[in-house]
Motif scaffolding. Sequence first.
Motif, PDB file in Angstrom:
ATOM      1  N   GLU A 365       0.874  -1.171   0.000  1.00 21.74           N
ATOM      2  CA  GLU A 365       0.000   0.000   0.000  1.00 21.74           C
ATOM      3  C   GLU A 365       0.917   1.228   0.000  1.00 21.74           C
ATOM      4  O   GLU A 365       1.590   1.498   0.990  1.00 21.74           O
ATOM      5  CB  GLU A 365      -0.894  -0.012   1.238  1.00 21.74           C
ATOM      6  CG  GLU A 365      -1.876   1.147   1.296  1.00 21.74           C
ATOM      7  CD  GLU A 365      -2.702   1.108   2.562  1.00 21.74           C
ATOM      8  OE1 GLU A 365      -3.750   0.432   2.560  1.00 21.74           O
ATOM      9  OE2 GLU A 365      -2.290   1.729   3.556  1.00 21.74           O
ATOM     10  N   THR A 368      -2.606   6.365   0.649  1.00 22.42           N
ATOM     11  CA  THR A 368      -4.040   6.426   0.944  1.00 22.42           C
ATOM     12  C   THR A 368      -4.418   7.883   1.065  1.00 22.42           C
ATOM     13  O   THR A 368      -3.644   8.702   1.559  1.00 22.42           O
ATOM     14  CB  THR A 368      -4.388   5.706   2.261  1.00 22.42           C
ATOM     15  OG1 THR A 368      -3.696   6.342   3.344  1.00 22.42           O
ATOM     16  CG2 THR A 368      -3.989   4.255   2.201  1.00 22.42           C
ATOM     17  N   TYR A 395      -7.040   4.061  -2.250  1.00 20.54           N
ATOM     18  CA  TYR A 395      -5.903   3.238  -1.836  1.00 20.54           C
ATOM     19  C   TYR A 395      -5.119   2.847  -3.084  1.00 20.54           C
ATOM     20  O   TYR A 395      -5.690   2.303  -4.035  1.00 20.54           O
ATOM     21  CB  TYR A 395      -6.373   1.965  -1.116  1.00 20.54           C
ATOM     22  CG  TYR A 395      -7.059   2.213   0.192  1.00 20.54           C
ATOM     23  CD1 TYR A 395      -6.356   2.121   1.388  1.00 20.54           C
ATOM     24  CD2 TYR A 395      -8.413   2.532   0.254  1.00 20.54           C
ATOM     25  CE1 TYR A 395      -6.988   2.348   2.609  1.00 20.54           C
ATOM     26  CE2 TYR A 395      -9.056   2.756   1.467  1.00 20.54           C
ATOM     27  CZ  TYR A 395      -8.331   2.665   2.638  1.00 20.54           C
ATOM     28  OH  TYR A 395      -8.964   2.888   3.835  1.00 20.54           O
ATOM     29  N   THR A 397      -1.954   0.602  -4.549  1.00 22.20           N
ATOM     30  CA  THR A 397      -1.081  -0.525  -4.223  1.00 22.20           C
ATOM     31  C   THR A 397      -0.134  -0.812  -5.378  1.00 22.20           C
ATOM     32  O   THR A 397      -0.390  -0.435  -6.526  1.00 22.20           O
ATOM     33  CB  THR A 397      -1.896  -1.787  -3.899  1.00 22.20           C
ATOM     34  OG1 THR A 397      -2.696  -2.140  -5.034  1.00 22.20           O
ATOM     35  CG2 THR A 397      -2.786  -1.558  -2.693  1.00 22.20           C
ATOM     36  N   THR A 422       5.405   3.188   3.185  1.00 19.71           N
ATOM     37  CA  THR A 422       4.538   2.196   2.562  1.00 19.71           C
ATOM     38  C   THR A 422       4.197   1.109   3.581  1.00 19.71           C
ATOM     39  O   THR A 422       4.859   0.975   4.604  1.00 19.71           O
ATOM     40  CB  THR A 422       5.231   1.560   1.352  1.00 19.71           C
ATOM     41  OG1 THR A 422       6.414   0.878   1.779  1.00 19.71           O
ATOM     42  CG2 THR A 422       5.614   2.632   0.326  1.00 19.71           C
ATOM     43  N   GLN A 425       0.779  -5.316   2.564  1.00 12.94           N
ATOM     44  CA  GLN A 425      -0.634  -5.702   2.684  1.00 12.94           C
ATOM     45  C   GLN A 425      -0.817  -7.140   2.246  1.00 12.94           C
ATOM     46  O   GLN A 425      -0.317  -7.574   1.213  1.00 12.94           O
ATOM     47  CB  GLN A 425      -1.516  -4.783   1.833  1.00 12.94           C
ATOM     48  CG  GLN A 425      -2.998  -5.087   1.933  1.00 12.94           C
ATOM     49  CD  GLN A 425      -3.840  -4.103   1.133  1.00 12.94           C
ATOM     50  OE1 GLN A 425      -3.336  -3.117   0.632  1.00 12.94           O
ATOM     51  NE2 GLN A 425      -5.124  -4.375   1.022  1.00 12.94           N
TER      52      GLN A 425
END
Length: 429
Positions: A365, A368, A395, A397, A422, A425
Motif C-alpha cells: 500500500e 491512501t 488506496y 497498491t 509504505t 498488505q
Amino acid sequence: MHKQNFKIILSFLLILVSNFILAQKKFTVVLDAGHGGSDHGAYRNYADIGRVAEKDVTLAITLKVGAMLEKNKDFKVIYTRKIDEYPSLSDRTNLANRSKADLFVSIHCNSSQRPTAYGTETYVQGPNQNDTNLEVAKRENDVIYLDEKDKQIFGSYDPTSPESLIALKLQQSKYLESSLLLGGLVEGNFVNRDKRFSRGVFQKNLHVLRMNAMPSVLIETGFINHPEESHYLASEKGQDEISQSIYLAIIDYKKAIDRKSGGNSYATKKVEPEKLAEVPLKNDFRILLMSSPTKYNDGDPALKGLNYILTIKENGQYKYYYSVTNMASVKDINLKTAKDAGFRNAYAVGFMPNQKLSSGYYTLEVYTGDKLNANSFIIQTLKDVERNKENGVFYYTYGKVYTLEDAVKLQKEIEAKGIKNTVIQKVYK
C-alpha cells in the motif's frame, strides 16, 4: 625415596600449584571508551552546556566503571584508552585478544536523524536481523576509514558473502548466549535502577565486536541528539547512574557465569561453548504491539519511540510488529522492551521464513487519501500502481509477491526511489 613415589608426590605438587595459580587468575574485563582523539563520534551543541561530544561522555563513563571494578579483588581491568586519544579498531580488539580477556565492553552514545529518538540499546555480534538500525552499523563501522591498518583489516570484509556468514554463525554459537546475558543485565539495570527507556538488545555485524575472541557487547548509553537525554549524558548524575548500572551488570554477569561453571573465578574460559550455545528457533519471531484501523508512520507518538516496526495490513487492520529474531532469549528481551514501552498486551508471533501464502499474495500500500493525479511522484515513479476506493478513500497498491521476505525487499526497493511510509498488505484470493 622410591623413584615412583617421588613422581607421584611431584605430580601432586604440580596439581596444587596449578590449582593455586588458576584460583588467583582474575576475571579480566576490557573497557573500551568509544571514539576519541580526532574521532569525536556523535556530538551536538547546546546553548546552556556547550558541546556534548560522544568521545568525552564515553571516556567519563568508562573510567567510572573501571574505578568501581578495580576496587574488587576478583577483577582485572584493561582500558583501550584512558585519555583523549584514538586507538584504531584493530588496536582495541588486539589488546583484548592478547590479554585473553573474559569480557569486552564498548561504551558509546547514540545519534539519529530523528530528534525524538531516545533510550538505551545494547548490541552483540551476529548477523544483521532484517537490517535493523542501519544508522548504528554505518556510524560504528565507518570509523575503519580513519586508520590505514583498519582499512586493510576490515575494509575488504563482505558481510553478505557466504564465507562471512558462516564465520559469523560460528562466532555467534560460541559467545552469543554469554553476550546476550550481559546485554540483558545492562538494559535491565537501565530500566529498573535508572528508570530509563530501553530500546532492547540487538544483533549487529559490528567490526569492533567481530574480531574479539570473547563475549562482547557495545552499549549505546543514550542519544546525543535528544536534548533532554544529552543533558543527562553530560551530567555527573547521569554518568554516575549509567556507570553504576554497567558495573552491577558486570558483577551479576560474573556471578551467573560462575554458577554455570561450578564457582570458578574465571568462568568465561572454563565454560564449554557448546553448553552456552543457544540453538536458533525454526521460526522468526516478531512482537505484535497492536492492531488498529489507523495507519501510523515511523516516529508517530502512538509507537512510543520504538523503532524497527514492520506494519502489515490484513483485513482492513494495520498490525504493528516490533523487531525480529530467531533466538528465544532475544525474543523475550524484545517482548519485555515492548511491554516496558507501554504495550502491555504485546505478544510474540512466529513467522516461518520464506513461507509462501497459500491463498493470496502480498502487495504494498503506497498511498491512501485523495485521488492522485497523473503527474504525481508516485504515479510517475511506479508505472503499475493499482487504484482502489473504499468509503470515499483512495488506496494505491503496487507489486505482487508471495513471501513476506520478498515484500520487505520490494518495500526497500521503492523506498530507495523516494517513496516512504509504505505498508505491506496481505491480499486473500
